[in-house]
Design an enzyme around this catalytic site. Structure first.
Site, PDB file in Angstrom:
ATOM      1  CG  MET A  34     -16.073   2.554  -5.983  1.00 36.49           C
ATOM      2  SD  MET A  34     -16.734   1.290  -4.918  1.00 36.49           S
ATOM      3  CE  MET A  34     -17.230   0.037  -6.045  1.00 36.49           C
ATOM      4  CG  ASN A  35     -12.913  -0.149  -9.965  1.00 36.26           C
ATOM      5  OD1 ASN A  35     -13.177  -1.285  -9.597  1.00 36.26           O
ATOM      6  ND2 ASN A  35     -13.739   0.585 -10.670  1.00 36.26           N
ATOM      7  CB  ALA A  36      -7.912   2.435  -5.502  1.00 32.04           C
ATOM      8  N   GLY A  37      -7.762  -1.021  -5.640  1.00 28.41           N
ATOM      9  CA  GLY A  37      -7.018  -2.177  -5.143  1.00 28.41           C
ATOM     10  C   GLY A  37      -6.936  -2.269  -3.630  1.00 28.41           C
ATOM     11  CB  SER A  87     -10.256  -5.993  -1.472  1.00 23.02           C
ATOM     12  OG  SER A  87     -11.391  -5.322  -0.967  1.00 23.02           O
ATOM     13  CD  GLU A  95     -16.025  -3.002   1.195  1.00 26.28           C
ATOM     14  OE1 GLU A  95     -16.319  -1.794   1.194  1.00 26.28           O
ATOM     15  OE2 GLU A  95     -15.810  -3.640   0.145  1.00 26.28           O
ATOM     16  CB  CYS A 113     -10.662  13.064 -12.094  1.00 23.61           C
ATOM     17  SG  CYS A 113     -11.455  13.810 -13.535  1.00 23.61           S
TER      18      CYS A 113
END
Length: 192
Positions: free
Chosen positions: A11-14, A16, A88, A182
């Site tokens: 999640m939150n890695a960009g 989209s 997704e 991590c």
């Protein structure tokens, strides 16, 4: 020759954001991309694909019964597609992942899939498992853990911020339900 790509991350890695940038780049050059996203992810109040930084775009929504190959090919016959972009992608069925490969192999349409690799337990999603096995190119996007190391895991948390250890593989949520960590901090959170 067209290829099947799988861009994966926590999640939150960009993911989209990267997909939306690719769509913008194709359209800026006068080429037509086709965008897809999972119908079960209904968090966005605006358009179906929305990034955390505020970018959004319209997209077709797939369910487990959607034939992505047939629907994309039908669109391609009306308006030639430069690529198919799938957000997704972890929610693709195994058959749908193979349909994406057919689009690349038989219709010569590049397919770029973006999704999570693993769930909140560290298990592969079915769509991700197939894509990891058959994609022509695998690209890991990077997210950052609270310690500064690369985040590869998705910790599900409850309303109090405590780690959730059991439950259904799929539970839609954002920063309120998941934290990218991590592996070390993921293990520690589950042990605590």
């Amino acid at each position: 020759m067209a290829k099947l790509y799988f861009y994966y991350a926590s999640m939150n890695a960009g993911k989209s954001t990267t997909l939306l940038q690719a769509a913008f780049n194709y359209r800026e050059r006068g080429m037509e991309p086709m965008l897809w996203t999972a119908a079960l992810d209904n968090r966005s109040e605006g358009l179906p694909i929305a990034s955390r930084i505020g970018l959004e775009a319209d997209a077709r929504r797939f369910t487990p019964g959607t034939n992505i190959y047939r629907e994309s090919l039908a669109q391609h016959e009306q308006t030639p597609l430069a690529c198919v972009l799938i957000d997704e992608a972890q929610f693709l069925t195994a058959d749908q992942a193979w349909q994406c490969a057919r689009l690349a192999d038989e219709a010569s349409i590049p397919v770029l899939c973006y999704g999570l690799r693993t769930d909140f337990r560290g298990d592969l999603f079915p769509g991700s498992a197939v894509l990891l096995g058959i994609a022509d190119q695998l690209v890991e996007l990077k997210a950052v853990c609270e310690c500064g190391r690369k985040a590869t895991m998705n910790l599900r948390v409850d309303a109090r911020g405590q780690a959730v250890r059991q439950g259904a593989q799929t539970e839609i949520g954002g920063n309120d339900r998941y934290v990218a960590l991590c592996r070390k901090h993921f293990r520690e959170a589950l042990a605590g």
